[in-house]
Design a protein around this motif. Sequence first.
Motif, PDB file in Angstrom:
ATOM      1  N   ALA A   1       6.449  41.957 -78.194  1.00  0.00           N
ATOM      2  CA  ALA A   1       6.743  40.507 -78.058  1.00  0.00           C
ATOM      3  C   ALA A   1       5.419  39.810 -77.706  1.00  0.00           C
TER       4      ALA A   1
ATOM      5  N   GLU B   1      15.238  37.489 -74.812  1.00  0.00           N
ATOM      6  CA  GLU B   1      14.076  38.586 -74.533  1.00  0.00           C
ATOM      7  C   GLU B   1      14.114  39.413 -75.581  1.00  0.00           C
ATOM      8  N   ASP B   2      15.181  39.704 -76.710  1.00  0.00           N
ATOM      9  CA  ASP B   2      14.947  40.526 -77.362  1.00  0.00           C
ATOM     10  C   ASP B   2      13.982  40.011 -78.713  1.00  0.00           C
ATOM     11  N   THR B   3      13.478  38.912 -78.553  1.00  0.00           N
ATOM     12  CA  THR B   3      12.498  38.340 -79.620  1.00  0.00           C
ATOM     13  C   THR B   3      11.092  39.111 -79.605  1.00  0.00           C
ATOM     14  N   ALA B   4      10.774  39.555 -80.922  1.00  0.00           N
ATOM     15  CA  ALA B   4       9.494  40.420 -80.856  1.00  0.00           C
ATOM     16  C   ALA B   4       9.739  40.636 -82.389  1.00  0.00           C
TER      17      ALA B   4
ATOM     18  N   THR C   1      13.876  36.776 -84.020  1.00  0.00           N
ATOM     19  CA  THR C   1      13.790  35.554 -83.127  1.00  0.00           C
ATOM     20  C   THR C   1      15.233  35.186 -82.598  1.00  0.00           C
TER      21      THR C   1
ATOM     22  N   ARG D   1       9.023  47.482 -80.716  1.00  0.00           N
ATOM     23  CA  ARG D   1       9.006  46.097 -80.586  1.00  0.00           C
ATOM     24  C   ARG D   1       7.698  45.456 -79.877  1.00  0.00           C
TER      25      ARG D   1
ATOM     26  N   LYS E   1       2.700  40.603 -75.190  1.00  0.00           N
ATOM     27  CA  LYS E   1       2.991  41.980 -74.451  1.00  0.00           C
ATOM     28  C   LYS E   1       2.792  43.124 -75.426  1.00  0.00           C
TER      29      LYS E   1
END
Length: 123
Positions: free
Chosen positions: A39, A88-91, A120, A37, A42
């Motif tokens: 983000a 914070e898993d959004t990616a 998201t 993943r 990042k």
Amino acid sequence: VQLQASGGGLVQAGGSLRLSCAASGRTFNDYGMGWFRQAPGKEREFVGIINWRGTSTAYTGSVKGRFFISRDNAKNTVYLQMNSLKPEDTAVYYCAATSRSFPRYQNTEYNFWGRGTLVTVSS
């Protein structure tokens, strides 16, 4: 191997989502399958991997116990079940295939990549 990830979308924190990655073009079960993943702003990071038989998995620490990878070699598909999702898993999530021995954690160790699917997680 051509890979196509799908299943991304918008989900509330605490919710679940299942991503799929369909493969075509070569013998699917010759490859270990990984999920990565990326983000916004990042680096792309390893999420998890499943071996070609589907008997072994490995995950990065931040998703261990929440994310689960499985595969169906008859359908040439690998899945990423994501539970207890956090913002914070959004990616953008990518699936990838590796011909190297299990496990492989670096994106340079993967031979083929699919286009990503956006996940998201809202708070």
